[in-house]
Design a protein around this motif. Structure first.
Motif, PDB file in Angstrom:
ATOM      1  N   ALA A 291      68.904 -21.938  52.967  1.00  0.00           N
ATOM      2  CA  ALA A 291      70.024 -22.889  52.894  1.00  0.00           C
ATOM      3  C   ALA A 291      71.187 -22.303  52.114  1.00  0.00           C
ATOM      4  CB  ALA A 291      69.557 -24.202  52.260  1.00  0.00           C
ATOM      5  N   VAL A 292      70.888 -21.612  51.025  1.00  0.00           N
ATOM      6  CA  VAL A 292      71.945 -20.986  50.223  1.00  0.00           C
ATOM      7  C   VAL A 292      72.633 -19.880  51.029  1.00  0.00           C
ATOM      8  CG1 VAL A 292      72.408 -19.587  48.164  1.00  0.00           C
ATOM      9  CG2 VAL A 292      70.846 -21.536  48.020  1.00  0.00           C
ATOM     10  N   ALA A 293      71.838 -19.050  51.712  1.00  0.00           N
ATOM     11  CA  ALA A 293      72.410 -17.953  52.498  1.00  0.00           C
ATOM     12  C   ALA A 293      73.331 -18.486  53.591  1.00  0.00           C
ATOM     13  CB  ALA A 293      71.289 -17.104  53.104  1.00  0.00           C
ATOM     14  N   MET A 294      72.885 -19.511  54.292  1.00  0.00           N
ATOM     15  CA  MET A 294      73.697 -20.039  55.387  1.00  0.00           C
ATOM     16  C   MET A 294      74.962 -20.720  54.869  1.00  0.00           C
ATOM     17  SD  MET A 294      72.094 -18.932  57.979  1.00  0.00           S
ATOM     18  CE  MET A 294      72.772 -19.788  59.418  1.00  0.00           C
ATOM     19  N   ALA A 295      74.853 -21.366  53.705  1.00  0.00           N
ATOM     20  CA  ALA A 295      76.045 -21.981  53.110  1.00  0.00           C
ATOM     21  C   ALA A 295      77.052 -20.908  52.718  1.00  0.00           C
ATOM     22  CB  ALA A 295      75.644 -22.831  51.908  1.00  0.00           C
ATOM     23  N   ARG A 296      76.599 -19.812  52.129  1.00  0.00           N
ATOM     24  CA  ARG A 296      77.507 -18.732  51.738  1.00  0.00           C
ATOM     25  C   ARG A 296      78.179 -18.118  52.965  1.00  0.00           C
ATOM     26  NH1 ARG A 296      77.964 -13.669  52.026  1.00  0.00           N
ATOM     27  NH2 ARG A 296      75.906 -13.434  52.987  1.00  0.00           N
ATOM     28  N   ARG A 297      77.421 -18.009  54.056  1.00  0.00           N
ATOM     29  CA  ARG A 297      77.965 -17.429  55.277  1.00  0.00           C
ATOM     30  C   ARG A 297      78.892 -18.389  56.022  1.00  0.00           C
ATOM     31  NH1 ARG A 297      74.282 -13.138  57.069  1.00  0.00           N
ATOM     32  NH2 ARG A 297      74.855 -13.540  59.243  1.00  0.00           N
ATOM     33  N   GLY A 298      78.911 -19.663  55.604  1.00  0.00           N
ATOM     34  CA  GLY A 298      79.703 -20.659  56.310  1.00  0.00           C
ATOM     35  C   GLY A 298      79.123 -21.025  57.656  1.00  0.00           C
ATOM     36  N   GLU A 299      77.780 -20.932  57.775  1.00  0.00           N
ATOM     37  CA  GLU A 299      77.114 -21.163  59.055  1.00  0.00           C
ATOM     38  C   GLU A 299      76.101 -22.303  58.973  1.00  0.00           C
ATOM     39  OE1 GLU A 299      75.602 -17.534  60.832  1.00  0.00           O
ATOM     40  OE2 GLU A 299      77.122 -16.346  59.791  1.00  0.00           O
ATOM     41  N   THR A 300      76.277 -23.231  58.047  1.00  0.00           N
ATOM     42  CA  THR A 300      75.341 -24.349  57.928  1.00  0.00           C
ATOM     43  C   THR A 300      75.514 -25.296  59.108  1.00  0.00           C
ATOM     44  OG1 THR A 300      75.414 -24.224  55.517  1.00  0.00           O
ATOM     45  CG2 THR A 300      74.592 -26.260  56.481  1.00  0.00           C
ATOM     46  N   PRO A 301      74.457 -25.569  59.871  1.00  0.00           N
ATOM     47  CA  PRO A 301      74.591 -26.480  61.024  1.00  0.00           C
ATOM     48  C   PRO A 301      74.857 -27.918  60.569  1.00  0.00           C
ATOM     49  CG  PRO A 301      72.505 -25.242  61.086  1.00  0.00           C
ATOM     50  CD  PRO A 301      73.099 -25.020  59.742  1.00  0.00           C
ATOM     51  N   VAL A 302      75.431 -28.680  61.444  1.00  0.00           N
ATOM     52  CA  VAL A 302      75.652 -30.104  61.171  1.00  0.00           C
ATOM     53  C   VAL A 302      74.294 -30.776  60.964  1.00  0.00           C
ATOM     54  CG1 VAL A 302      76.506 -32.275  62.137  1.00  0.00           C
ATOM     55  CG2 VAL A 302      77.781 -30.148  62.507  1.00  0.00           C
ATOM     56  N   GLY A 303      74.191 -31.548  59.902  1.00  0.00           N
ATOM     57  CA  GLY A 303      72.955 -32.269  59.612  1.00  0.00           C
ATOM     58  C   GLY A 303      71.933 -31.480  58.820  1.00  0.00           C
ATOM     59  N   ALA A 304      72.217 -30.208  58.552  1.00  0.00           N
ATOM     60  CA  ALA A 304      71.286 -29.394  57.766  1.00  0.00           C
ATOM     61  C   ALA A 304      71.348 -29.807  56.299  1.00  0.00           C
ATOM     62  CB  ALA A 304      71.621 -27.920  57.899  1.00  0.00           C
ATOM     63  N   PRO A 305      70.243 -29.668  55.559  1.00  0.00           N
ATOM     64  CA  PRO A 305      70.261 -30.060  54.154  1.00  0.00           C
ATOM     65  C   PRO A 305      71.079 -29.085  53.327  1.00  0.00           C
ATOM     66  CG  PRO A 305      68.197 -28.958  54.660  1.00  0.00           C
ATOM     67  CD  PRO A 305      68.923 -29.129  55.964  1.00  0.00           C
ATOM     68  N   SER A 306      71.738 -29.597  52.323  1.00  0.00           N
ATOM     69  CA  SER A 306      72.409 -28.728  51.359  1.00  0.00           C
ATOM     70  C   SER A 306      71.367 -28.076  50.464  1.00  0.00           C
ATOM     71  CB  SER A 306      73.372 -29.542  50.494  1.00  0.00           C
ATOM     72  OG  SER A 306      72.634 -30.437  49.666  1.00  0.00           O
ATOM     73  N   PRO A 307      71.717 -26.968  49.809  1.00  0.00           N
ATOM     74  CA  PRO A 307      70.772 -26.392  48.843  1.00  0.00           C
ATOM     75  C   PRO A 307      70.338 -27.396  47.784  1.00  0.00           C
ATOM     76  CG  PRO A 307      72.511 -24.819  49.312  1.00  0.00           C
ATOM     77  CD  PRO A 307      72.903 -26.109  49.983  1.00  0.00           C
ATOM     78  N   GLU A 308      71.272 -28.255  47.366  1.00  0.00           N
ATOM     79  CA  GLU A 308      70.930 -29.247  46.343  1.00  0.00           C
ATOM     80  C   GLU A 308      69.932 -30.283  46.862  1.00  0.00           C
ATOM     81  OE1 GLU A 308      74.211 -26.946  45.438  1.00  0.00           O
ATOM     82  OE2 GLU A 308      74.128 -28.352  47.119  1.00  0.00           O
ATOM     83  N   ALA A 309      70.046 -30.623  48.147  1.00  0.00           N
ATOM     84  CA  ALA A 309      69.086 -31.566  48.727  1.00  0.00           C
ATOM     85  C   ALA A 309      67.686 -30.953  48.768  1.00  0.00           C
ATOM     86  CB  ALA A 309      69.529 -31.971  50.127  1.00  0.00           C
ATOM     87  N   VAL A 310      67.599 -29.665  49.111  1.00  0.00           N
ATOM     88  CA  VAL A 310      66.303 -28.984  49.108  1.00  0.00           C
ATOM     89  C   VAL A 310      65.754 -28.922  47.687  1.00  0.00           C
ATOM     90  CG1 VAL A 310      65.090 -26.835  49.618  1.00  0.00           C
ATOM     91  CG2 VAL A 310      66.913 -27.633  51.148  1.00  0.00           C
ATOM     92  N   LEU A 311      66.598 -28.593  46.738  1.00  0.00           N
ATOM     93  CA  LEU A 311      66.170 -28.524  45.338  1.00  0.00           C
ATOM     94  C   LEU A 311      65.652 -29.867  44.850  1.00  0.00           C
ATOM     95  CD1 LEU A 311      68.809 -26.249  43.590  1.00  0.00           C
ATOM     96  CD2 LEU A 311      66.321 -26.065  43.345  1.00  0.00           C
TER      97      LEU A 311
END
Length: 364
Positions: A291-311
């Protein structure tokens, strides 16, 4: 919890709770090694067999600490593994140790060698002189070299597995980052080629088991582990950051396949095919890293959990424990606690995930 809460909480948990626990109660003073596990009250599971890989996984973790005492312990654990971890008769690297640390099995396993080399990478980055040890470990690894990839162990057991090759990819990338030596980048790219050509399916699954020629085993002998799929997302992102090269992998497809295999709570089961009713903690740390990697890449899909949600899910299910710096290892799909101890081996997963989160996804 908010992002700011975790940015404050995680460094405190690592530095003031987890590292003191695992460099304190987690160490067997009599032998200078680390225990395989602590129970849920924080006491050593002294009668358990030990795995040599756990010694060097903890060495890897402690080498990342800025505390000189932790770094010294990391070097001592690595020295133990190098000096006492090879069987005197066969010359093979040990896998399992008795509670007194005598060698029980020595299969010269690829997975174990990968973690010996990973520990060496952290010690090099720490500034330790382990050049002679690195030379020896490379020679030991060469004994397992296959026409493509490496054999599982000295006996060349089948099936061939993606998991140790994933860790060789991790290790080779780390060694390239620590040394700049091109042979380690070449090693990483050999593993990456196997991932593209053999392990990864068109729909984003990662297969686990293969015949000698790297053809996948049939459905009745096959498995898919979402934690490993998430781990590849992180490792490919790290490879691209460290080498400056593209991996030529549809990482969004891989990540989408990870997300599709979450259970009703939003967490990852241990196995998706065939489905398991358990979920250990380590796959959740890999979900966080992905989740962190995809957020940094700007490639988080719609509806995907944020890193904070996973944490937040991880904290609720695995890290809210009576022992500061400890964890619960396994729950059922319904959330029932199944584990009776906290394996030391899990600290590697947690430490890397938390450091990656705190860095904002930068390669460290």
């Amino acid at each position: 919890m908010t992002t700011m809460d975790f940015k404050t909480l995680l460094p405190t948990w690592l530095q003031d709770q987890a590292l003191p626990l695992w460099t304190g109660a987690g160490v067997d003073v009599a032998t200078g090694t680390v225990w395989e596990a602590l129970d849920h009250d924080g006491a050593p599971c002294a009668d358990m067999q030990r795995r040599l890989r756990v010694q060097v996984r903890q060495a890897y973790c402690f080498a990342m600490s800025e505390d000189p005492a932790h770094q010294a312990l990391a070097l001592r654990l690595f020295r133990f593994a190098m000096d006492h971890g090879f069987d005197a008769d066969s010359g093979n690297l040990a896998a399992r140790l008795a509670p007194d640390t005598s060698i029980l099995t020595a299969p010269h396993d690829l997975y174990d060698l990968a973690f010996m080399l990973l520990a060496a990478s952290a010690l090099i980055a720490m500034g330790a002189d382990v050049a002679a040890d690195l030379d020896r470990l490379e020679a030991e690894l060469a004994k397992l070299k296959a026409p493509r990839g490496w054999y599982e162990n000295a006996a060349r057991d089948l099936p061939r597995r993606q998991n140790p090759h994933m860790h060789m990819f991790e290790t080779a990338t780390a060694l390239f980052a620590a040394t700049g030596e091109g042979r380690f980048r070449d090693m990483a790219e050999e593993c990456l080629g196997l991932f593209r050509d053999a392990f990864l399916t068109e729909d984003g699954r990662v297969l686990e088991y293969f015949a000698e020629d790297w053809s996948p085993l049939g459905a009745d002998e096959q498995a898919v582990e979402p934690g490993h799929m998430a781990e590849w997302v992180y490792l490919i992102d790290r490879y691209e950051q460290v080498t400056g090269r593209r991996a030529d992998v549809e990482i969004a497809t891989l990540y989408g396949a990870v997300l599709a295999r979450r259970d009703a709570t939003g967490l990852l089961p241990d196995r998706a095919d065939p489905a398991s009713e358990t979920r250990r903690m380590w796959p959740q740390t890999e979900l966080l890293k992905a989740a962190v990697a995809m957020a940094r890449r700007g490639e988080t899909p719609v509806g995907a959990p944020s890193p904070e949600a996973v944490l937040a899910l991880m904290w609720d299910q695995y890290l809210d424990t009576p022992v500061a710096g400890g964890w619960y290892d396994k729950r059922s799909a319904a959330g029932e606690l199944l584990s009776e101890n906290m394996p030391a081996s899990t600290f590697y997963h947690i430490l890397v995930a938390f450091r990656f989160y705190l860095s904002g996804g930068a390669s460290t």
